[in-house]
Design an enzyme around this catalytic site. Structure first.
Site, PDB file in Angstrom:
ATOM      1  N   ASP A  35      33.798  64.691 -36.853  1.00 54.18           N
ATOM      2  CA  ASP A  35      35.073  64.787 -37.558  1.00 54.18           C
ATOM      3  C   ASP A  35      34.792  64.593 -39.051  1.00 54.18           C
ATOM      4  O   ASP A  35      34.334  65.519 -39.714  1.00 54.18           O
ATOM      5  CB  ASP A  35      36.019  63.738 -36.972  1.00 54.18           C
ATOM      6  N   ASP A  55      39.412  60.324 -26.137  1.00 50.26           N
ATOM      7  CA  ASP A  55      40.609  59.529 -25.867  1.00 50.26           C
ATOM      8  C   ASP A  55      41.598  59.491 -27.018  1.00 50.26           C
ATOM      9  O   ASP A  55      41.279  59.835 -28.157  1.00 50.26           O
ATOM     10  CB  ASP A  55      40.188  58.082 -25.605  1.00 50.26           C
TER      11      ASP A  55
HETATM   12  P1  IMP Z   1      34.008  60.636 -37.628  1.00 48.11           P
HETATM   13  O1  IMP Z   1      33.234  59.408 -37.988  1.00 48.11           O
HETATM   14  O2  IMP Z   1      35.243  60.800 -38.461  1.00 48.11           O
HETATM   15  O3  IMP Z   1      33.164  61.910 -37.600  1.00 48.11           O
HETATM   16  O4  IMP Z   1      34.608  60.401 -36.219  1.00 48.11           O
HETATM   17  C1  IMP Z   1      33.896  60.551 -35.118  1.00 48.11           C
HETATM   18  C2  IMP Z   1      34.592  59.821 -33.995  1.00 48.11           C
HETATM   19  O5  IMP Z   1      36.026  59.832 -34.123  1.00 48.11           O
HETATM   20  C3  IMP Z   1      34.297  60.544 -32.721  1.00 48.11           C
HETATM   21  O6  IMP Z   1      33.141  60.042 -32.119  1.00 48.11           O
HETATM   22  C4  IMP Z   1      35.539  60.295 -31.897  1.00 48.11           C
HETATM   23  O7  IMP Z   1      35.399  59.116 -31.159  1.00 48.11           O
HETATM   24  C5  IMP Z   1      36.655  60.100 -32.887  1.00 48.11           C
HETATM   25  N1  IMP Z   1      37.473  61.327 -33.015  1.00 48.11           N
HETATM   26  C6  IMP Z   1      37.525  62.178 -34.061  1.00 48.11           C
HETATM   27  N2  IMP Z   1      38.372  63.192 -33.827  1.00 48.11           N
HETATM   28  C7  IMP Z   1      38.857  62.985 -32.580  1.00 48.11           C
HETATM   29  C8  IMP Z   1      39.778  63.698 -31.753  1.00 48.11           C
HETATM   30  O8  IMP Z   1      40.315  64.772 -32.087  1.00 48.11           O
HETATM   31  N3  IMP Z   1      40.030  63.153 -30.539  1.00 48.11           N
HETATM   32  C9  IMP Z   1      39.456  61.997 -30.089  1.00 48.11           C
HETATM   33  N4  IMP Z   1      38.590  61.293 -30.828  1.00 48.11           N
HETATM   34  C10 IMP Z   1      38.293  61.783 -32.064  1.00 48.11           C
END
Ligand code: IMP
Ligand code: MG
Length: 186
Positions: free
Chosen positions: A107, A163
């Site tokens: 993300d 989730d």
């Molecule tokens: P980042 O650090 O922003 O890249 O977030 C990564 C983590 O956020 C992932 O491992 C997910 O656990 C959570 N995450 C990000 N987007 C989603 C989504 O659309 N649905 C569920 N979990 C998400």
């Protein structure tokens, strides 16, 4: 604070996911060329994907050692708070190891970037990253995954291990979640 969540629309079916997981396993098998490596699953969201991926890898003749790491940047919200905290340490040493780091979704990229930095500090010889989903439009940290299942837009998805507030992980496919009602869920 978000309002009441509802499942909105199906994004990828269990069959479509199975096909992509099989294809990713093939790519990994080509790149790792039969060598040994450590598969590290980032908990909690990647547990279903990892379970299927390691069995697909076995069909390609790869049997990595598997370990788990838990980082967290989410509370009850649907956007990253930007601070990544360690929730569960690895149980095995990574020094000198080739690592395949597995996450459910890329993300902002802060989680995967932090995990890569931790593994590099601990002396991993090589780190490759594998995510089921990628939301490139939301990226904050300059990171791309070596293996990606599906690229998606800026939607919140649940199912297949992913989730919202620790629910919906059981869904066999991936669906988008929508929030109705006034902020705060009144
Ligand atoms: P980042 O650090 O922003 O890249 O977030 C990564 C983590 O956020 C992932 O491992 C997910 O656990 C959570 N995450 C990000 N987007 C989603 C989504 O659309 N649905 C569920 N979990 C998400
Ligand atoms: Mg996660």
């Amino acid at each position: 604070m978000n309002s009441t969540p509802h499942l909105d629309r199906d994004l990828f079916s269990a069959d479509e996911i199975r096909e992509r997981v099989e294809a990713i396993a093939g790519e990994i098998a080509r790149d790792f060329d039969g060598g040994d490596f450590l598969a590290i699953a980032l908990l909690k969201g990647s547990f279903v994907f990892t379970a299927d991926l390691i069995r697909a890898l076995a069909r390609h003749g790869l049997h990595p050692v598997v370990d788990f790491l838990a980082l967290s940047s989410y509370g009850a919200e649907t956007t990253s708070c930007g601070t990544v905290t360690l929730r569960h340490e690895l149980s095995l040493p990574v020094t000198g190891q080739r690592v395949l780091l597995i996450d459910d979704i890329l993300d902002t990229g802060l989680t995967l970037q932090t995990a890569c930095q931790m593994l590099a500090r601990q002396g991993a010889a090589e780190i490759r990253t594998c995510v089921l989903l990628d939301k490139p439009s939301r990226r904050v940290a300059p990171i791309t995954a070596d293996y990606t299942g599906f690229k998606i837009g800026d939607v919140f998805v649940v199912g297949y291990g992913l989730d919202y507030n620790n629910r919906y992980r059981h869904l066999p496919g991936l669906a988008t979640l929508r929030f109705y009602g006034p902020p705060g869920g009144a």
